[in-house]
Design a protein around this motif. Structure first.
Motif, PDB file in Angstrom:
ATOM      1  N   MET A  11       0.659  -1.082  -0.107  1.00  0.00           N
ATOM      2  CA  MET A  11      -0.067  -0.016   0.063  1.00  0.00           C
ATOM      3  C   MET A  11       0.817   1.382  -0.034  1.00  0.00           C
ATOM      4  O   MET A  11       1.844   1.479   0.942  1.00  0.00           O
ATOM      5  CB  MET A  11      -1.080  -0.083   1.489  1.00  0.00           C
ATOM      6  N   GLU A  12       0.720   2.117  -0.742  1.00  0.00           N
ATOM      7  CA  GLU A  12       1.481   3.430  -1.127  1.00  0.00           C
ATOM      8  C   GLU A  12       0.971   4.399  -0.287  1.00  0.00           C
ATOM      9  O   GLU A  12      -0.153   4.520   0.103  1.00  0.00           O
ATOM     10  CB  GLU A  12       1.205   3.754  -2.541  1.00  0.00           C
ATOM     11  N   PRO A  13       1.768   5.163   0.341  1.00  0.00           N
ATOM     12  CA  PRO A  13       1.289   6.442   0.991  1.00  0.00           C
ATOM     13  C   PRO A  13       0.842   7.433   0.247  1.00  0.00           C
ATOM     14  O   PRO A  13       1.118   7.472  -0.855  1.00  0.00           O
ATOM     15  CB  PRO A  13       2.634   7.032   1.868  1.00  0.00           C
ATOM     16  N   LYS A  14      -0.458   8.025   0.741  1.00  0.00           N
ATOM     17  CA  LYS A  14      -0.938   8.995  -0.067  1.00  0.00           C
ATOM     18  C   LYS A  14      -0.086  10.495  -0.076  1.00  0.00           C
ATOM     19  O   LYS A  14       0.664  10.657   0.662  1.00  0.00           O
ATOM     20  CB  LYS A  14      -2.157   9.393   0.472  1.00  0.00           C
ATOM     21  N   ARG A  15       0.052  11.036  -1.379  1.00  0.00           N
ATOM     22  CA  ARG A  15       0.896  11.849  -1.617  1.00  0.00           C
ATOM     23  C   ARG A  15       0.056  13.365  -2.094  1.00  0.00           C
ATOM     24  O   ARG A  15      -1.097  13.226  -2.426  1.00  0.00           O
ATOM     25  CB  ARG A  15       1.832  11.841  -2.784  1.00  0.00           C
TER      26      ARG A  15
END
Length: 77
Positions: free
Chosen positions: A1-5
């Motif tokens: 899961m990618e962190p939100k940017r």
């Protein structure tokens, strides 16, 4: 899961809206004060209405700017 940017384009749009709101926050009270100083002038009412509309627009743009900045940081719901 990618962190939100942070969406930088949306952030720039929000900062621009806040800048417009800031400009109107300074201009509108000056216009309203000028209208109240010249109450016997024939353009008293239109200038007062213009100042009140500008103040409302400043409040509207501030809320839109804050909302846009929050959407750029946290994403849409």
């Amino acid at each position: 899961m990618e962190p939100k940017r942070t969406n930088k384009d949306l952030l720039g749009k929000g900062v621009q809206r806040m800048a417009i709101a800031l400009i109107f926050m300074f201009i509108s009270p000056v216009i309203i004060h000028s209208a109240f100083k010249n109450q016997d002038h024939p353009l008293y009412i239109p200038i007062l209405i213009l100042g009140i509309i500008g103040a409302g627009f400043a409040i509207f743009m501030a809320f839109r700017g804050i909302r846009t900045i929050m959407e750029s940081i946290f994403g849409k719901k």
